[in-house]
Design a protein around this motif. Sequence first.
Motif, mmCIF file in Angstrom:
data_model
loop_
_atom_site.group_PDB
_atom_site.id
_atom_site.type_symbol
_atom_site.label_atom_id
_atom_site.label_comp_id
_atom_site.label_asym_id
_atom_site.label_seq_id
_atom_site.Cartn_x
_atom_site.Cartn_y
_atom_site.Cartn_z
ATOM 1 N N LYS A 29 0.967 -1.096 -0.163
ATOM 2 C CA LYS A 29 -0.362 -0.094 0.024
ATOM 3 C C LYS A 29 1.151 1.702 0.098
ATOM 4 C CE LYS A 29 -4.131 1.878 2.217
ATOM 5 N NZ LYS A 29 -5.284 1.748 3.849
ATOM 6 N N LEU A 30 1.539 0.908 0.848
ATOM 7 C CA LEU A 30 2.860 2.278 1.144
ATOM 8 C C LEU A 30 3.050 2.655 -0.775
ATOM 9 C CD1 LEU A 30 4.548 4.891 2.620
ATOM 10 C CD2 LEU A 30 6.416 2.793 3.406
ATOM 11 N N LEU A 31 3.477 1.706 -0.923
ATOM 12 C CA LEU A 31 4.174 1.786 -2.551
ATOM 13 C C LEU A 31 3.200 2.242 -3.669
ATOM 14 C CD1 LEU A 31 6.700 0.982 -4.258
ATOM 15 C CD2 LEU A 31 6.335 -1.125 -4.815
ATOM 16 N N THR A 32 2.145 1.988 -3.477
ATOM 17 C CA THR A 32 1.372 2.395 -4.312
ATOM 18 C C THR A 32 1.017 3.866 -4.186
ATOM 19 O OG1 THR A 32 -0.109 0.365 -3.946
ATOM 20 C CG2 THR A 32 -1.256 2.163 -4.970
ATOM 21 N N LEU A 33 0.838 4.344 -2.877
ATOM 22 C CA LEU A 33 1.013 5.517 -2.732
ATOM 23 C C LEU A 33 2.297 6.563 -3.230
ATOM 24 C CD1 LEU A 33 -1.305 7.822 -1.266
ATOM 25 C CD2 LEU A 33 0.190 7.417 1.132
ATOM 26 N N THR A 34 3.241 5.982 -3.149
ATOM 27 C CA THR A 34 4.168 6.511 -3.453
ATOM 28 C C THR A 34 4.591 6.908 -4.618
ATOM 29 O OG1 THR A 34 5.133 5.513 -1.750
ATOM 30 C CG2 THR A 34 6.805 6.582 -3.243
ATOM 31 N N ILE A 35 3.874 6.362 -5.442
ATOM 32 C CA ILE A 35 3.996 6.407 -6.518
ATOM 33 C C ILE A 35 3.001 6.650 -7.531
ATOM 34 C CG2 ILE A 35 3.450 5.007 -9.342
ATOM 35 C CD1 ILE A 35 4.650 2.044 -8.146
ATOM 36 N N ALA A 36 1.325 6.647 -6.753
ATOM 37 C CA ALA A 36 0.659 7.547 -7.030
ATOM 38 C C ALA A 36 0.819 8.716 -7.048
ATOM 39 C CB ALA A 36 -0.730 7.514 -6.106
ATOM 40 N N SER A 37 1.741 9.541 -5.850
ATOM 41 C CA SER A 37 2.357 10.948 -5.235
ATOM 42 C C SER A 37 3.426 11.271 -6.234
ATOM 43 C CB SER A 37 3.241 10.809 -3.477
ATOM 44 O OG SER A 37 2.021 10.738 -2.929
ATOM 45 N N GLU A 38 4.187 10.531 -6.591
ATOM 46 C CA GLU A 38 5.327 10.687 -7.934
ATOM 47 C C GLU A 38 4.665 11.166 -9.468
ATOM 48 O OE1 GLU A 38 9.113 11.094 -7.938
ATOM 49 O OE2 GLU A 38 8.271 11.067 -6.026
ATOM 50 N N LEU A 39 3.884 10.575 -9.277
ATOM 51 C CA LEU A 39 2.833 10.847 -10.862
ATOM 52 C C LEU A 39 1.884 12.227 -10.600
ATOM 53 C CD1 LEU A 39 1.441 7.126 -11.619
ATOM 54 C CD2 LEU A 39 2.877 8.463 -13.022
ATOM 55 N N PHE A 40 1.524 12.732 -9.701
ATOM 56 C CA PHE A 40 0.938 13.220 -9.877
ATOM 57 C C PHE A 40 1.949 14.511 -9.124
ATOM 58 C CE2 PHE A 40 -3.323 11.204 -7.495
ATOM 59 C CZ PHE A 40 -3.726 11.246 -7.959
ATOM 60 N N LEU A 41 2.760 14.883 -8.683
ATOM 61 C CA LEU A 41 3.524 15.131 -8.826
ATOM 62 C C LEU A 41 4.709 15.991 -9.770
ATOM 63 C CD1 LEU A 41 5.975 15.310 -5.601
ATOM 64 C CD2 LEU A 41 4.549 16.571 -5.991
ATOM 65 N N PHE A 96 4.365 18.994 -14.679
ATOM 66 C CA PHE A 96 5.394 18.599 -15.149
ATOM 67 C C PHE A 96 5.293 19.043 -16.509
ATOM 68 C CE2 PHE A 96 9.816 17.718 -16.998
ATOM 69 C CZ PHE A 96 10.452 18.986 -17.001
ATOM 70 N N LEU A 97 4.854 17.819 -17.334
ATOM 71 C CA LEU A 97 4.894 16.551 -18.510
ATOM 72 C C LEU A 97 3.571 17.293 -19.656
ATOM 73 C CD1 LEU A 97 4.874 13.010 -17.520
ATOM 74 C CD2 LEU A 97 6.915 14.644 -18.245
ATOM 75 N N ILE A 98 2.700 18.146 -18.540
ATOM 76 C CA ILE A 98 1.558 18.873 -19.739
ATOM 77 C C ILE A 98 2.207 20.172 -19.581
ATOM 78 C CG2 ILE A 98 -0.452 19.874 -18.721
ATOM 79 C CD1 ILE A 98 -1.208 17.592 -17.422
ATOM 80 N N ILE A 99 2.882 20.201 -18.580
ATOM 81 C CA ILE A 99 3.029 21.489 -19.212
ATOM 82 C C ILE A 99 4.338 21.647 -20.645
ATOM 83 C CG2 ILE A 99 4.705 24.310 -19.092
ATOM 84 C CD1 ILE A 99 2.938 23.628 -15.908
ATOM 85 N N GLY A 100 4.938 20.810 -20.204
ATOM 86 C CA GLY A 100 6.178 20.384 -21.430
ATOM 87 C C GLY A 100 5.492 19.808 -23.112
ATOM 88 N N GLY A 101 4.528 19.212 -22.992
ATOM 89 C CA GLY A 101 4.244 18.969 -24.148
ATOM 90 C C GLY A 101 3.039 19.161 -24.387
#
Length: 81
Positions: A3-15, A19-24
């Motif tokens: 569960k912690l790994l899933t939360l970490t991955i989700a947080s990284e994606l939200f961060l 950045f990806l939207i602005i650049g692309g």
Amino acid sequence: MNKLLTLTIASELFLLLPFLIIGGGPLLYLAIDDLYSNHIDANIGLGLAFMFTWIYSLIALIVAISLIVKKKRKNNISKEE
């Protein structure tokens, strides 16, 4: 998956998503615009979109390198004391 790994991955994606939207964004706009308009021209917008994306990426790289250097210097100074 943990569960912690899933939360970490989700947080990284939200961060990283803004950045990806602005650049692309310019390239996405260009692709959508090209779908709906069939003008035969030099397509200056394509060059501008790629130039903005490369400049944005270069600025992000310079900021990241400067933050890493600043962090390394701070760690080296604290180890010497």
